[in-house]
Design a protein around this motif. Structure first.
Motif, mmCIF file in Angstrom:
data_model
loop_
_atom_site.group_PDB
_atom_site.id
_atom_site.type_symbol
_atom_site.label_atom_id
_atom_site.label_comp_id
_atom_site.label_asym_id
_atom_site.label_seq_id
_atom_site.Cartn_x
_atom_site.Cartn_y
_atom_site.Cartn_z
ATOM 1 N N MET A 196 10.963 2.508 -6.260
ATOM 2 C CA MET A 196 10.293 1.295 -5.799
ATOM 3 C C MET A 196 8.907 1.669 -5.270
ATOM 4 O O MET A 196 8.380 2.722 -5.568
ATOM 5 C CB MET A 196 11.132 0.606 -4.732
ATOM 6 C CG MET A 196 12.488 0.130 -5.235
ATOM 7 S SD MET A 196 12.354 -1.021 -6.617
ATOM 8 C CE MET A 196 11.634 -2.452 -5.815
ATOM 9 N N PHE A 197 8.342 0.802 -4.442
ATOM 10 C CA PHE A 197 7.035 1.085 -3.879
ATOM 11 C C PHE A 197 7.003 0.646 -2.430
ATOM 12 O O PHE A 197 7.840 -0.136 -1.983
ATOM 13 C CB PHE A 197 5.942 0.365 -4.674
ATOM 14 C CG PHE A 197 6.002 -1.140 -4.581
ATOM 15 C CD1 PHE A 197 5.308 -1.823 -3.591
ATOM 16 C CD2 PHE A 197 6.767 -1.863 -5.476
ATOM 17 C CE1 PHE A 197 5.376 -3.193 -3.494
ATOM 18 C CE2 PHE A 197 6.846 -3.242 -5.383
ATOM 19 C CZ PHE A 197 6.142 -3.909 -4.401
ATOM 20 N N GLY A 198 6.037 1.179 -1.700
ATOM 21 C CA GLY A 198 5.900 0.848 -0.295
ATOM 22 C C GLY A 198 4.673 0.000 -0.038
ATOM 23 O O GLY A 198 3.829 -0.214 -0.930
ATOM 24 N N LEU A 199 4.555 -0.472 1.195
ATOM 25 C CA LEU A 199 3.390 -1.277 1.555
ATOM 26 C C LEU A 199 2.096 -0.492 1.418
ATOM 27 O O LEU A 199 1.050 -1.059 1.084
ATOM 28 C CB LEU A 199 3.544 -1.783 2.994
ATOM 29 C CG LEU A 199 4.561 -2.913 3.207
ATOM 30 C CD1 LEU A 199 4.601 -3.306 4.664
ATOM 31 C CD2 LEU A 199 4.215 -4.111 2.350
ATOM 32 N N ARG A 200 2.153 0.821 1.664
ATOM 33 C CA ARG A 200 0.945 1.627 1.510
ATOM 34 C C ARG A 200 0.461 1.611 0.066
ATOM 35 O O ARG A 200 -0.742 1.557 -0.198
ATOM 36 C CB ARG A 200 1.214 3.067 1.962
ATOM 37 C CG ARG A 200 -0.020 3.960 1.983
ATOM 38 C CD ARG A 200 -1.100 3.401 2.893
ATOM 39 N NE ARG A 200 -2.179 4.365 3.107
ATOM 40 C CZ ARG A 200 -3.334 4.059 3.688
ATOM 41 N NH1 ARG A 200 -3.547 2.823 4.132
ATOM 42 N NH2 ARG A 200 -4.264 4.994 3.852
ATOM 43 N N ASP A 201 1.389 1.636 -0.891
ATOM 44 C CA ASP A 201 0.995 1.540 -2.294
ATOM 45 C C ASP A 201 0.273 0.224 -2.560
ATOM 46 O O ASP A 201 -0.747 0.181 -3.251
ATOM 47 C CB ASP A 201 2.232 1.640 -3.190
ATOM 48 C CG ASP A 201 2.915 2.982 -3.093
ATOM 49 O OD1 ASP A 201 2.225 4.014 -3.187
ATOM 50 O OD2 ASP A 201 4.145 3.014 -2.911
ATOM 51 N N ALA A 202 0.828 -0.857 -2.024
ATOM 52 C CA ALA A 202 0.205 -2.165 -2.222
ATOM 53 C C ALA A 202 -1.179 -2.212 -1.578
ATOM 54 O O ALA A 202 -2.119 -2.803 -2.144
ATOM 55 C CB ALA A 202 1.097 -3.259 -1.642
ATOM 56 N N THR B 108 6.349 4.792 -11.843
ATOM 57 C CA THR B 108 7.559 4.203 -11.261
ATOM 58 C C THR B 108 7.823 2.804 -11.789
ATOM 59 O O THR B 108 8.955 2.444 -12.130
ATOM 60 C CB THR B 108 7.441 4.156 -9.731
ATOM 61 O OG1 THR B 108 7.304 5.490 -9.224
ATOM 62 C CG2 THR B 108 8.662 3.503 -9.099
ATOM 63 N N LEU B 109 6.768 1.995 -11.871
ATOM 64 C CA LEU B 109 6.906 0.602 -12.299
ATOM 65 C C LEU B 109 6.948 0.454 -13.810
ATOM 66 O O LEU B 109 7.384 -0.585 -14.326
ATOM 67 C CB LEU B 109 5.752 -0.237 -11.740
ATOM 68 C CG LEU B 109 5.642 -0.344 -10.216
ATOM 69 C CD1 LEU B 109 4.375 -1.097 -9.837
ATOM 70 C CD2 LEU B 109 6.863 -1.038 -9.640
#
Length: 299
Positions: free
Chosen positions: A1-7, A43-44
Protein backbone atom coordinates in the motif's frame (compact mmCIF):
# COMPACT_ATOMS: atom_id res chain seq x y z
CA UNK A 1 0.00 0.00 0.00
CA UNK A 2 1.11 3.59 0.47
CA UNK A 3 1.42 6.09 3.28
CA UNK A 4 0.47 9.71 3.71
CA UNK A 5 4.09 10.70 3.12
CA UNK A 6 3.89 9.14 -0.35
CA UNK A 7 0.77 11.17 -1.08
CA UNK A 8 2.47 14.34 0.16
CA UNK A 9 5.44 13.76 -2.15
CA UNK A 10 3.23 13.14 -5.18
CA UNK A 11 1.21 16.27 -4.43
CA UNK A 12 4.31 18.46 -4.02
CA UNK A 13 5.97 17.16 -7.21
CA UNK A 14 2.74 17.92 -9.09
CA UNK A 15 2.58 21.40 -7.60
CA UNK A 16 6.24 22.19 -8.21
CA UNK A 17 6.36 20.65 -11.66
CA UNK A 18 9.52 18.70 -10.99
CA UNK A 19 11.43 16.52 -8.54
CA UNK A 20 14.16 19.06 -7.78
CA UNK A 21 11.77 21.90 -6.95
CA UNK A 22 9.70 19.56 -4.77
CA UNK A 23 12.85 18.38 -3.00
CA UNK A 24 13.68 21.95 -1.98
CA UNK A 25 10.21 22.43 -0.46
CA UNK A 26 10.20 19.05 1.29
CA UNK A 27 13.83 19.38 2.47
CA UNK A 28 14.88 16.01 1.09
CA UNK A 29 17.24 14.96 -1.70
CA UNK A 30 15.88 14.80 -5.29
CA UNK A 31 17.20 11.23 -5.54
CA UNK A 32 15.15 10.24 -2.48
CA UNK A 33 12.01 11.65 -4.10
CA UNK A 34 12.77 9.84 -7.36
CA UNK A 35 13.24 6.55 -5.51
CA UNK A 36 10.08 7.03 -3.46
CA UNK A 37 8.00 7.74 -6.57
CA UNK A 38 9.47 4.74 -8.38
CA UNK A 39 8.69 2.44 -5.44
CA UNK A 40 5.14 3.79 -5.22
CA UNK A 41 4.58 3.27 -8.94
CA UNK A 42 5.83 -0.30 -8.65
CA UNK A 43 3.59 -0.98 -5.65
CA UNK A 44 0.49 0.45 -7.33
CA UNK A 45 1.29 -0.89 -10.79
CA UNK A 46 0.73 2.60 -12.21
CA UNK A 47 2.74 5.30 -13.97
CA UNK A 48 2.06 8.42 -11.92
CA UNK A 49 4.16 10.94 -13.87
CA UNK A 50 4.67 11.47 -17.59
CA UNK A 51 8.44 11.61 -17.97
CA UNK A 52 8.39 12.11 -21.72
CA UNK A 53 8.04 15.85 -21.26
CA UNK A 54 10.34 18.34 -19.60
CA UNK A 55 9.72 18.42 -15.87
CA UNK A 56 7.19 16.16 -14.16
CA UNK A 57 3.52 16.13 -15.12
CA UNK A 58 0.89 13.83 -13.69
CA UNK A 59 -0.34 11.05 -15.94
CA UNK A 60 -4.12 10.35 -16.04
CA UNK A 61 -3.55 7.56 -13.50
CA UNK A 62 -1.49 9.96 -11.40
CA UNK A 63 -4.30 12.51 -11.37
CA UNK A 64 -6.78 9.87 -10.20
CA UNK A 65 -4.40 8.73 -7.49
CA UNK A 66 -3.81 12.27 -6.25
CA UNK A 67 -7.52 13.07 -6.21
CA UNK A 68 -8.14 10.13 -3.87
CA UNK A 69 -4.97 10.56 -1.82
CA UNK A 70 -5.71 14.25 -1.30
CA UNK A 71 -8.88 13.26 0.52
CA UNK A 72 -6.74 11.39 3.06
CA UNK A 73 -4.38 14.34 3.44
CA UNK A 74 -7.25 16.76 3.92
CA UNK A 75 -8.87 14.47 6.48
CA UNK A 76 -5.61 14.14 8.38
CA UNK A 77 -5.19 17.91 8.45
CA UNK A 78 -8.79 18.34 9.57
CA UNK A 79 -8.36 15.85 12.39
CA UNK A 80 -5.17 17.53 13.55
CA UNK A 81 -6.84 20.96 13.51
CA UNK A 82 -9.87 19.76 15.45
CA UNK A 83 -7.76 18.05 18.07
CA UNK A 84 -5.52 21.08 18.46
CA UNK A 85 -8.53 23.36 18.81
CA UNK A 86 -10.21 21.02 21.27
CA UNK A 87 -13.30 20.86 19.08
CA UNK A 88 -13.49 17.07 19.10
CA UNK A 89 -13.78 14.62 16.25
CA UNK A 90 -16.69 14.81 13.86
CA UNK A 91 -17.79 13.11 10.68
CA UNK A 92 -18.69 9.55 9.81
CA UNK A 93 -16.62 6.51 10.73
CA UNK A 94 -17.32 3.28 8.83
CA UNK A 95 -16.62 0.21 10.95
CA UNK A 96 -16.89 -3.38 9.74
CA UNK A 97 -17.39 -5.96 12.48
CA UNK A 98 -17.39 -9.75 12.62
CA UNK A 99 -20.63 -10.86 14.27
CA UNK A 100 -18.86 -12.63 17.12
CA UNK A 101 -17.48 -9.26 18.28
CA UNK A 102 -20.98 -7.72 18.08
CA UNK A 103 -22.14 -10.21 20.71
CA UNK A 104 -19.10 -9.76 22.95
CA UNK A 105 -16.85 -6.72 23.13
CA UNK A 106 -18.25 -4.23 20.59
CA UNK A 107 -20.36 -2.17 23.04
CA UNK A 108 -17.38 -1.81 25.36
CA UNK A 109 -15.09 -0.89 22.47
CA UNK A 110 -17.45 1.85 21.33
CA UNK A 111 -17.79 3.46 24.77
CA UNK A 112 -14.44 5.28 24.62
CA UNK A 113 -15.15 6.49 21.10
CA UNK A 114 -18.54 7.79 22.22
CA UNK A 115 -17.03 9.57 25.21
CA UNK A 116 -14.11 11.12 23.31
CA UNK A 117 -15.95 11.90 20.07
CA UNK A 118 -19.64 12.38 20.88
CA UNK A 119 -20.30 14.10 17.52
CA UNK A 120 -18.90 11.20 15.52
CA UNK A 121 -21.46 9.31 13.44
CA UNK A 122 -20.98 5.55 13.07
CA UNK A 123 -21.84 3.28 10.17
CA UNK A 124 -21.60 -0.34 11.32
CA UNK A 125 -21.44 -3.24 8.88
CA UNK A 126 -21.63 -6.81 10.18
CA UNK A 127 -20.13 -9.49 7.95
CA UNK A 128 -17.80 -12.46 7.83
CA UNK A 129 -14.08 -11.66 8.15
CA UNK A 130 -13.25 -12.50 4.53
CA UNK A 131 -15.73 -9.93 3.25
CA UNK A 132 -14.61 -7.37 5.82
CA UNK A 133 -11.05 -7.71 4.56
CA UNK A 134 -12.23 -7.06 1.01
CA UNK A 135 -14.28 -4.06 2.10
CA UNK A 136 -11.28 -2.56 3.90
CA UNK A 137 -8.97 -2.99 0.90
CA UNK A 138 -11.60 -1.50 -1.40
CA UNK A 139 -12.07 1.49 0.96
CA UNK A 140 -15.71 0.60 1.67
CA UNK A 141 -14.97 0.77 5.42
CA UNK A 142 -12.38 2.64 7.49
CA UNK A 143 -11.75 0.11 10.28
CA UNK A 144 -12.30 -3.64 10.47
CA UNK A 145 -12.69 -5.86 13.54
CA UNK A 146 -12.09 -9.31 12.14
CA UNK A 147 -10.35 -12.64 12.55
CA UNK A 148 -6.58 -12.36 12.68
CA UNK A 149 -6.19 -14.68 9.68
CA UNK A 150 -7.93 -12.11 7.47
CA UNK A 151 -5.95 -8.98 8.40
CA UNK A 152 -4.61 -7.48 5.13
CA UNK A 153 -0.84 -7.58 4.73
CA UNK A 154 0.80 -4.42 6.01
CA UNK A 155 -2.27 -3.11 7.84
CA UNK A 156 -1.62 -1.55 11.27
CA UNK A 157 -3.17 -3.95 13.76
CA UNK A 158 -4.30 -3.93 17.39
CA UNK A 159 -5.43 -7.07 19.27
CA UNK A 160 -9.06 -7.01 20.39
CA UNK A 161 -10.24 -10.27 21.85
CA UNK A 162 -9.74 -14.02 22.14
CA UNK A 163 -12.97 -16.03 21.91
CA UNK A 164 -13.09 -19.60 23.21
CA UNK A 165 -15.39 -22.04 21.42
CA UNK A 166 -17.18 -25.07 22.84
CA UNK A 167 -19.54 -27.86 21.83
CA UNK A 168 -23.13 -27.24 22.97
CA UNK A 169 -26.34 -29.23 22.67
CA UNK A 170 -29.92 -29.18 23.91
CA UNK A 171 -30.39 -31.15 27.16
CA UNK A 172 -31.00 -34.79 26.35
CA UNK A 173 -30.04 -34.54 22.66
CA UNK A 174 -27.07 -36.87 22.87
CA UNK A 175 -28.60 -39.51 25.17
CA UNK A 176 -31.79 -39.41 23.09
CA UNK A 177 -29.86 -39.85 19.86
CA UNK A 178 -27.33 -42.44 20.93
CA UNK A 179 -28.33 -43.66 24.35
CA UNK A 180 -24.77 -43.66 25.62
CA UNK A 181 -23.39 -40.19 26.39
CA UNK A 182 -24.35 -38.14 29.42
CA UNK A 183 -24.08 -34.34 29.10
CA UNK A 184 -21.17 -34.24 31.53
CA UNK A 185 -19.20 -36.81 29.52
CA UNK A 186 -16.63 -36.39 26.79
CA UNK A 187 -17.68 -35.78 23.23
CA UNK A 188 -15.92 -38.25 20.95
CA UNK A 189 -15.41 -38.15 17.22
CA UNK A 190 -17.71 -41.04 16.33
CA UNK A 191 -20.47 -39.60 18.52
CA UNK A 192 -20.43 -36.27 16.71
CA UNK A 193 -20.41 -37.90 13.28
CA UNK A 194 -23.76 -39.52 14.06
CA UNK A 195 -25.40 -36.11 14.47
CA UNK A 196 -25.65 -32.86 12.56
CA UNK A 197 -23.27 -30.08 13.56
CA UNK A 198 -24.24 -26.41 13.56
CA UNK A 199 -21.26 -24.18 12.94
CA UNK A 200 -20.08 -20.96 11.32
CA UNK A 201 -20.47 -20.11 7.63
CA UNK A 202 -18.76 -22.58 5.33
CA UNK A 203 -15.77 -20.50 4.23
CA UNK A 204 -14.79 -19.31 7.72
CA UNK A 205 -11.75 -20.70 9.60
CA UNK A 206 -13.81 -22.31 12.42
CA UNK A 207 -16.08 -24.07 9.90
CA UNK A 208 -13.06 -25.37 8.00
CA UNK A 209 -11.55 -26.61 11.26
CA UNK A 210 -14.75 -28.45 12.23
CA UNK A 211 -14.85 -30.13 8.83
CA UNK A 212 -11.20 -31.16 9.22
CA UNK A 213 -11.77 -32.55 12.71
CA UNK A 214 -14.79 -34.59 11.67
CA UNK A 215 -13.51 -35.91 8.35
CA UNK A 216 -12.60 -39.60 8.44
CA UNK A 217 -10.89 -41.11 5.36
CA UNK A 218 -13.21 -43.52 3.57
CA UNK A 219 -16.26 -42.48 5.60
CA UNK A 220 -19.21 -40.32 4.44
CA UNK A 221 -18.84 -36.57 4.90
CA UNK A 222 -20.25 -35.26 8.20
CA UNK A 223 -23.45 -33.21 8.11
CA UNK A 224 -22.57 -29.57 8.79
CA UNK A 225 -25.09 -26.76 8.86
CA UNK A 226 -23.35 -23.40 8.44
CA UNK A 227 -24.66 -19.97 9.35
CA UNK A 228 -23.21 -16.46 9.48
CA UNK A 229 -25.66 -15.65 12.31
CA UNK A 230 -24.68 -16.63 15.84
CA UNK A 231 -28.25 -16.06 16.98
CA UNK A 232 -29.45 -18.59 14.40
CA UNK A 233 -26.78 -21.10 15.42
CA UNK A 234 -27.75 -20.79 19.07
CA UNK A 235 -31.47 -21.12 18.33
CA UNK A 236 -30.94 -24.27 16.24
CA UNK A 237 -28.74 -25.87 18.90
CA UNK A 238 -31.30 -25.03 21.60
CA UNK A 239 -34.04 -26.60 19.44
CA UNK A 240 -32.11 -29.87 19.20
CA UNK A 241 -31.33 -29.52 15.48
CA UNK A 242 -27.74 -30.55 16.09
CA UNK A 243 -24.62 -29.91 18.16
CA UNK A 244 -23.45 -26.31 18.01
CA UNK A 245 -19.88 -24.99 18.02
CA UNK A 246 -20.54 -21.73 19.86
CA UNK A 247 -18.60 -19.03 21.73
CA UNK A 248 -18.55 -19.83 25.46
CA UNK A 249 -19.32 -16.29 26.53
CA UNK A 250 -22.25 -15.94 24.14
CA UNK A 251 -24.18 -18.93 25.52
CA UNK A 252 -23.26 -18.62 29.20
CA UNK A 253 -26.82 -17.58 30.08
CA UNK A 254 -28.27 -20.42 27.99
CA UNK A 255 -26.18 -22.90 29.99
CA UNK A 256 -26.98 -21.29 33.35
CA UNK A 257 -30.70 -21.47 32.61
CA UNK A 258 -30.54 -25.07 31.39
CA UNK A 259 -31.42 -24.48 27.73
CA UNK A 260 -28.03 -25.75 26.54
CA UNK A 261 -25.38 -28.02 27.99
CA UNK A 262 -21.66 -27.81 27.30
CA UNK A 263 -20.12 -31.13 26.30
CA UNK A 264 -16.43 -31.45 27.11
CA UNK A 265 -14.56 -32.43 23.94
CA UNK A 266 -12.24 -35.37 23.63
CA UNK A 267 -8.66 -34.75 22.47
CA UNK A 268 -9.62 -35.06 18.80
CA UNK A 269 -12.34 -32.42 19.00
CA UNK A 270 -10.72 -29.48 20.78
CA UNK A 271 -11.55 -26.24 18.99
CA UNK A 272 -9.00 -23.50 18.35
CA UNK A 273 -9.88 -20.16 20.02
CA UNK A 274 -10.70 -17.29 17.67
CA UNK A 275 -8.32 -14.32 17.76
CA UNK A 276 -9.82 -11.00 16.66
CA UNK A 277 -7.88 -7.88 15.69
CA UNK A 278 -8.71 -4.31 14.82
CA UNK A 279 -7.01 -3.11 11.65
CA UNK A 280 -7.07 -0.23 9.19
CA UNK A 281 -5.23 0.92 6.07
CA UNK A 282 -5.75 4.68 5.81
CA UNK A 283 -3.48 6.61 8.23
CA UNK A 284 -6.38 8.95 8.94
CA UNK A 285 -8.12 6.08 10.74
CA UNK A 286 -5.32 5.74 13.31
CA UNK A 287 -6.80 8.12 15.95
CA UNK A 288 -10.13 6.32 15.84
CA UNK A 289 -8.45 2.91 16.01
CA UNK A 290 -6.58 3.98 19.14
CA UNK A 291 -9.81 5.12 20.79
CA UNK A 292 -11.57 1.88 19.92
CA UNK A 293 -8.75 -0.37 21.04
CA UNK A 294 -7.96 1.41 24.31
CA UNK A 295 -10.60 -0.41 26.39
CA UNK A 296 -9.30 -3.75 25.09
CA UNK A 297 -5.79 -3.01 26.31
CA UNK A 298 -7.00 -1.69 29.65
CA UNK A 299 -9.15 -4.65 30.71
Amino acid sequence: MFGLRDAEIVREVARAGGFRAAAETLKIAPSAISERIAQLEETLGLVLFDRSRRGARLSPEGRRFLERASLLLDLRDSIASELAAGEGLEGTLRIGVAETIVHSSLPRLLERLRDEAPKMRLELSVDVSEDLQRALVEDAIDIALLLRQWVPRGAPTLPIERVDLGWYAAPGLLPRALGQLEPAGFLELLTVRELAVITFARRTPPAREVMRLLTVPGAPQPVLHGSSSLATMTHLARAGFGIGTLPDRLVADEVAEGRLVRIEPGPLLRLTPLEFDLCYLAPSAAPFASLLASPATER
